[in-house]
Design a protein around this motif. Structure first.
Motif, short mmCIF file in Angstrom:
data_model
loop_
_atom_site.label_atom_id
_atom_site.label_comp_id
_atom_site.label_asym_id
_atom_site.label_seq_id
_atom_site.Cartn_x
_atom_site.Cartn_y
_atom_site.Cartn_z
N TYR A 31 1.07 -1.21 -0.02
CA TYR A 31 -0.03 0.17 0.01
C TYR A 31 0.92 1.32 -0.02
O TYR A 31 0.51 2.23 -0.61
CB TYR A 31 -0.88 0.09 1.24
CG TYR A 31 -2.17 -0.76 1.03
CD1 TYR A 31 -2.26 -1.68 0.05
CD2 TYR A 31 -3.22 -0.65 1.94
CE1 TYR A 31 -3.40 -2.44 0.11
CE2 TYR A 31 -4.45 -1.49 1.98
CZ TYR A 31 -4.61 -2.13 0.76
OH TYR A 31 -5.46 -2.94 0.87
N GLU A 32 2.00 1.16 0.69
CA GLU A 32 2.83 2.41 0.93
C GLU A 32 3.21 2.71 -0.45
O GLU A 32 3.34 4.14 -0.72
CB GLU A 32 3.74 2.09 1.83
CG GLU A 32 4.56 3.45 2.44
CD GLU A 32 5.75 3.00 3.37
OE1 GLU A 32 5.76 2.05 4.13
OE2 GLU A 32 6.58 4.00 3.30
N LEU A 33 4.02 1.71 -1.14
CA LEU A 33 4.46 1.93 -2.36
C LEU A 33 3.57 2.33 -3.22
O LEU A 33 3.63 3.20 -3.98
CB LEU A 33 5.05 0.64 -2.91
CG LEU A 33 6.37 0.23 -2.25
CD1 LEU A 33 6.94 -1.36 -2.88
CD2 LEU A 33 7.46 1.25 -2.75
N GLU A 35 0.69 4.27 -2.59
CA GLU A 35 0.13 5.61 -2.56
C GLU A 35 1.46 6.47 -3.08
O GLU A 35 1.16 7.47 -3.79
CB GLU A 35 0.23 5.90 -1.00
CG GLU A 35 -1.13 5.46 -0.51
CD GLU A 35 -1.17 5.01 0.98
OE1 GLU A 35 -0.29 5.62 1.74
OE2 GLU A 35 -2.02 4.48 1.54
N ARG A 36 2.68 6.19 -2.75
CA ARG A 36 3.94 6.93 -3.17
C ARG A 36 3.58 7.06 -4.77
O ARG A 36 3.89 8.03 -5.50
CB ARG A 36 5.15 6.31 -2.81
CG ARG A 36 6.12 7.03 -2.92
CD ARG A 36 7.58 6.50 -2.92
NE ARG A 36 7.77 5.78 -1.71
CZ ARG A 36 8.82 5.19 -1.44
NH1 ARG A 36 9.51 4.36 -2.52
NH2 ARG A 36 8.87 4.37 -0.06
N VAL B 27 9.81 -1.22 2.99
CA VAL B 27 9.99 -0.19 2.02
C VAL B 27 11.05 0.88 2.45
O VAL B 27 12.02 1.13 1.49
CB VAL B 27 8.43 0.73 1.93
CG1 VAL B 27 8.98 1.95 0.93
CG2 VAL B 27 7.49 0.02 1.42
N GLU B 69 -1.15 6.09 7.23
CA GLU B 69 -0.85 5.81 5.82
C GLU B 69 -0.87 4.38 5.71
O GLU B 69 -1.34 3.64 6.73
CB GLU B 69 0.79 6.20 6.05
CG GLU B 69 0.93 7.72 5.43
CD GLU B 69 2.29 8.12 5.44
OE1 GLU B 69 3.08 7.39 5.85
OE2 GLU B 69 2.52 9.17 5.44
N ARG B 70 -0.46 3.67 4.92
CA ARG B 70 -0.37 2.01 4.45
C ARG B 70 -1.81 1.48 4.79
O ARG B 70 -1.86 0.46 5.14
CB ARG B 70 0.52 1.59 5.48
CG ARG B 70 2.05 2.24 5.33
CD ARG B 70 2.86 1.61 6.44
NE ARG B 70 2.87 0.33 6.67
CZ ARG B 70 3.83 -0.69 6.05
NH1 ARG B 70 4.90 -0.31 5.24
NH2 ARG B 70 3.86 -1.87 6.15
N GLY B 71 -2.74 2.32 4.47
CA GLY B 71 -4.23 1.65 4.83
C GLY B 71 -4.20 1.43 6.25
O GLY B 71 -5.16 0.19 6.42
#
Lengths: 873, 111
Positions: A31-33, A35-36, B27, B69-71
């Motif tokens: 998810y983080e990737l 969103e980025r 990440v 963040e990250r859902g």
């Protein structure tokens, strides 16, 4: 704040495969990737990248595991323990289950042994694929003979004319005599031997029989040589070495023993005890050997190549035209029959020994399959019924952390283990039953055959398959129980009931078909053997006379015999009446050519001895001297085929001479076995003494049934007075004729036994099931009783449901059995009318047996005291 | 042996985990490797290596606090263990030891 969301499918896929303990961080990172990348590269590229990442995460270390790491070996120990306890706790069920299946397996194995043995005939010769027997079909308009043997010169001519195909030949000949006399030089031991043959010196070039002493190359090279089997060596010479000693053949001819042969194995289509060198026949035929008409030689050809057979057959029409007598060339066909097929498929006239038949094997195969199916169904039924009892265990195991897969393994393991036990018991049964089976089926199957890969495979695979099938239902149904319901109530009761009902119906249908089949085949056999062949069979004594001195003194011995008041009639006849006959070429009336017609050479009083009625004309008469050559008796069938009436047939000429006339027509009788319809027949008076060398094989003496023993000893004393040195060999006609239907009687004997066993197995199953039902519904019954049900009502309640099943089975089985048996019967010339009494009997038998099986349990159910059952609740 | 040998990528990521002290999760490690060495790794590869390192006992991990963040998913934060530290030191020492044994003359290049 609005967040773009990654593609649903990819996200769902990730959730589906990913280990739960890893899912959060992996999904978070993804998810983080996402969103980025949404911010930097736009939604579309981000979606793609997300999908790609999800795919890349799809690796072994991230996948969900279905089961946690446990030690299967340890669990198997536990399964085995539980299995053992279950087995011991329910001894009766275990025994029923194992025993039923074991019987089924044992039947299957025994029948397979029989079938395999039948199929293995004549395959022990290294050249067996190249060995063919030549047959002569001599037929005109379907009448004549299909002979397994050929005229003398055929084999040699074939080898000379077709050296490219025919490598070698070997003939067998026995004067077409049912037995030949053999004795030691001092006449100490004298016997009639039915298994003596003249054979070419090439015998060992074609066949691979085991010669123990003597030389394969030269043993049969010289005239007056004989090879005997071990048991004959023992019979005639005891423990002394037979080599170089003499045997006296037919009381007049010395034969030198030049070899001893291992006894001929059972699995050959013909057995022999004596092989006499073919050249010895010069003693009988001198320079004038029989020609191209008489066909007494069983002729085996060794071809250079198996594929030469059709080539050679194609050349036969020209060959026949070149050599065979003018009057039969249009009626003769020569065919080749592969050696290995003879036993099961050749069913010609003049077979050396009666053969087996393929259709019998099919029937046995079906029976074997039925029995094993019934046993298998039994097993499946009982295991599924009993499985319900394990519901609590399943609940407990699940609560303690069992996986579904483990439970499935456990149940499969148990049912395969029971089947394996059954297989062991089955082997025991087979080993115990084999000696009896061997005597009974007239076989010689050794125990070692069981080690044959086929049977090892059967004994491993069959239990495995049945075990897995039987285990599947409990495995999947039980393992899917919710632990809470399974633990709460014991009676998740009647699951799979329909399935079991269907199986019971199938089982009983099969058993009923087997029973009906057995009944009808017995009926058919009885009809075939029944004494309405149209001639007298009882109290007729047949005395072997071929090539005996009777030829010269027939009238004298006949008069001697008839001096006893208990001797009613005496005649002589070509073959065993009702079993065999020969064929002669005759023409009638204005026919230009002769045609082959079944024939019996006889002496005077033939009709009187066998009590065959005349329908027109007269019998042969001793007063009319010309009857020998100028008169002929025929049967009604011949008259019908010629298009005459019985009256007009009298006086018709035969063999192209006006003074040769038909003088009488006899009523049709079964002069051959009742496998075939009655064919045309001529009865030919032959007074020539030389006929006893070839045509007339027996004296037939009809005696009165009183004081039979003294009559026989009278006949024997007269015989020995007249012909010292010739053994008095006789048999009763009716007992000899019984052997005509040996194949059928063996078939019905074997099917009776196996269908009885199948019923037994089916009943074991029914017994198990009814016991189970009674146990299951104990409480229900108790409550019913408390509320006022009578014993009878409860009894009915139980028996009713099983009765309905048996009735359905009957309804299904009867039409099937009817159709099947109709088909089987259509292979017979004489068919018994299917008797519906059999159906009724079988129906009642099935119901009765089933009733007896259930009744005990039902009765027990009525006898239980409701208080004892209900007090625990 | 699989357990003892430290692969090149494993060493690199182990070092990065050390650098990012208390901030090291999937990440972040990936980004830091790319920033420091220019190597762009796929996130799944980073995860695989991190899992392997944890199996070998060179790093330990705990889940962080959820953020917006990250859902809402938590991060798994990796930390060097003592064994991890020793592994880096040993690798470093081995490298230096080997490097120091190269004769001076072999390193003298005149252009």
């Amino acid at each position: 704040m609005h967040h773009p969301t990654p593609p649903k499918w990819a996200d769902r896929f990730l959730c589906w495969y990913c280990r739960t303990d890893l899912l959060e961080e992996i999904q978070g990172d993804a998810y983080e990737l996402y969103e980025r990348q949404c911010k930097s590269k736009g939604k579309f590229r981000a979606d793609l990248a997300f999908g790609w990442n999800v795919l890349r995460f799809f690796r072994w270390s991230n996948l969900k595991r279905r089961t946690s790491p446990y030690r299967p070996a340890m669990m198997y120990k536990n399964y085995f323990q539980v299995f053992k306890r279950n087995l011991l706790r329910q001894k009766a069920y275990a025994a029923l289950n194992i025993f039923g299946l074991a019987i089924g397996l044992a039947c299957f194995v025994l029948i397979s042994l029989y079938i395999r043995d039948e199929m293995s005939f004549d395959r022990m010769h290294t050249k067996s694929d190249r060995i063919f027997r030549m047959h002569e079909i001599l037929e005109s308009e379907g009448v004549g003979e299909r002979s397994a043997s050929l005229p003398f010169p055929v084999a040699e001519a074939l080898q000379v004319d077709f050296p490219d195909q025919v490598e070698q030949y070997v003939r067998f000949f026995n004067f077409q005599s049912p037995a030949l006399a053999m004795s030691t030089i001092d006449h100490e031991k004298e016997f009639y031997e039915s298994r003596a043959f003249f054979t070419d010196s090439t015998f060992f070039d074609v066949f691979d029989f085991n010669l123990i002493t003597g030389s394969k190359a030269t043993a049969l090279d010289h005239t007056n040589s004989v090879i005997i089997t071990q048991s004959m060596a023992k019979k005639y010479f005891g423990d002394t070495n037979p080599m170089g000693k003499y045997l006296v053949f037919q009381g007049e001819h010395n034969l030198l023993v030049t070899g001893v042969l291992e006894d001929v194995p059972q699995s050959t289509h013909f057995q022999f005890d004596f092989l006499i060198s073919f050249s010895t026949l010069t003693h009988y035929y001198g320079t004038s050997w029989p020609g191209w008409y008489w066909n007494p030689c069983w002729t085996y050809l060794l071809l250079r190549n198996p594929s030469d057979a059709p080539v050679l057959e194609a050349k036969m029409p020209a060959f026949i035209r070149k050599y065979f007598p003018e009057e039969i060339i249009n009626d003769v066909t020569l065919t080749l029959f592969p050696l290995a097929d003879i036993h099961l498929q050749s069913n010609h006239d003049y077979e050396i020994q009666p053969n087996g038949s393929m259709s019998t094997l099919y029937i046995f195969g079906c029976v074997a399959f039925f029995v094993v199916l019934i046993a298998g169904i039994n097993f499946i039924n009982l295991s599924t019924a009993r499985a319900i009892k394990r519901a609590k265990e399943v609940g407990m195991r699940k609560t303690l952390g069992s996986y579904k897969g483990q439970l499935i393994t456990q149940f499969l393991f148990e049912s395969v283990a029971v089947c394996a036990l059954a297989a062991v018991v089955a082997v025991g049964i087979v080993i115990a039953a084999l000696p009896f089976f061997n005597t009974f089926a007239e076989k010689d199957i050794p125990f070692s055959t069981l080690l044959d890969p086929f049977f090892v495979a059967v004994l491993i695979l069959l239990p495995l398959v049945v075990g897995i099938f039987a285990g599947l239902y409990p495995a999947f149904v039980l393992s899917s129980f919710q632990p809470i319901t399974a633990l709460k109530s014991a009676s998740s009761g009647e699951k799979g009931l329909m399935f079991r009902k269907v199986l019971v119906v199938v089982q009983f249908s099969l058993s009923i078909i087997l029973l009906v089949g057995t009944g009808i085949s017995m009926d058919q056999l009885m009809m075939l053997q029944k004494n309405d062949t149209g001639f007298q069979q009882e109290n007729v004594i047949m005395i072997q006379t071929l090539r005996t001195p009777v030829a010269q003194t027939f009238e004298a011995i006949k008069a001697e015999f008839k001096s006893n008041k208990n001797v009613l009639e005496v005649t002589a006849v070509e073959d065993v009446l009702g079993a065999k006959h020969q064929v002669g070429n005759y023409s009638f009336d204005v026919m230009e050519k002769t045609r082959p017609i079944p024939r019996l050479n006889v002496r005077h009083d033939f009709l009187k001895t066998f009590d065959i009625p005349l329908v027109a004309g007269r019998d042969y008469s001793e007063e009319i001297y010309t009857d020998d050559s100028l008169a002929l008796l025929v049967n009604e069938q011949l008259v019908k085929q010629m298009g005459w009436t019985n009256e007009t047939a009298i006086g018709k000429s035969f063999n192209g001479r006006l003074n040769k006339q038909i003088v009488g027509v006899v009523k049709d009788f079964n002069f051959a076995s009742r496998h075939q319809p009655i064919k045309p027949l001529v009865i030919d008076l032959n007074l020539n003494p030389r006929a006893f060398n070839l045509f007339i094989k027996y004296m037939a003496v009809r005696v009165s049934p009183d004081d039979m023993n003294s009559t026989i000893s009278f006949l024997e004393s007269k015989w020995e007075e007249q012909y010292p040195g010739w053994p008095f060999e006789y048999f009763f006609l009716d007992s000899s004729l019984e052997s005509l239907y040996k194949a059928e009687s063996k078939l019905s004997k074997i099917t009776i036994i196996f269908s009885a066993l199948s019923i037994l197995v089916a009943c074991l199953g029914l017994f198990g099931l009814s016991t189970h039902t009674v146990e299951q519904r104990k409480k229900e019954m108790s409550i019913r009783k408390v509320l006022g049900s009578s014993d009878a009502e409860i009894f009915l309640l139980f028996t009713k449901r099983f009765f309905v099943l048996i009735l359905i089975a009957i309804v299904i089985a009867f039409p099937l059995a009817y159709v099947l048996m109709k088909q089987w019967l259509s292979t017979f010339a004489y068919q018994v009318d299917i008797d519906f009494v059999i159906f009724v009997l079988v129906g009642f038998a099935a119901l009765g047996i089933a009733f007896a099986t259930i009744a005990f349990q039902a009765w027990k159910a009525t006898r239980t005291n409701p208080a004892t059952v209900l007090k625990n609740d | 042996m699989k357990g003892e040998y430290l692969g090149e990528l494993e060493e690199l990521i182990l070092l990065t985990v050390g650098i990012l002290y208390k901030q090291a999760y999937g990440v972040a490690v990936m980004d830091e490797v790319e920033r420091q060495t220019g190597r762009s790794l796929n996130i799944s590869a980073v995860h695989a290596v991190l899992t392997r390192l944890e199996d070998k006992g060179l790093v330990s991990s705990k889940l962080g606090d959820p953020t917006n963040e990250r859902g809402g998913r938590r991060k798994r934060i990796f930390l060097l263990t003592a064994t991890g530290k020793r592994a880096i030191e040993e690798a470093n020492a081995l490298r230096n030891q080997l490097f120091n044994q190269i004769p001076k003359v072999a390193l003298q290049f005149s252009i």
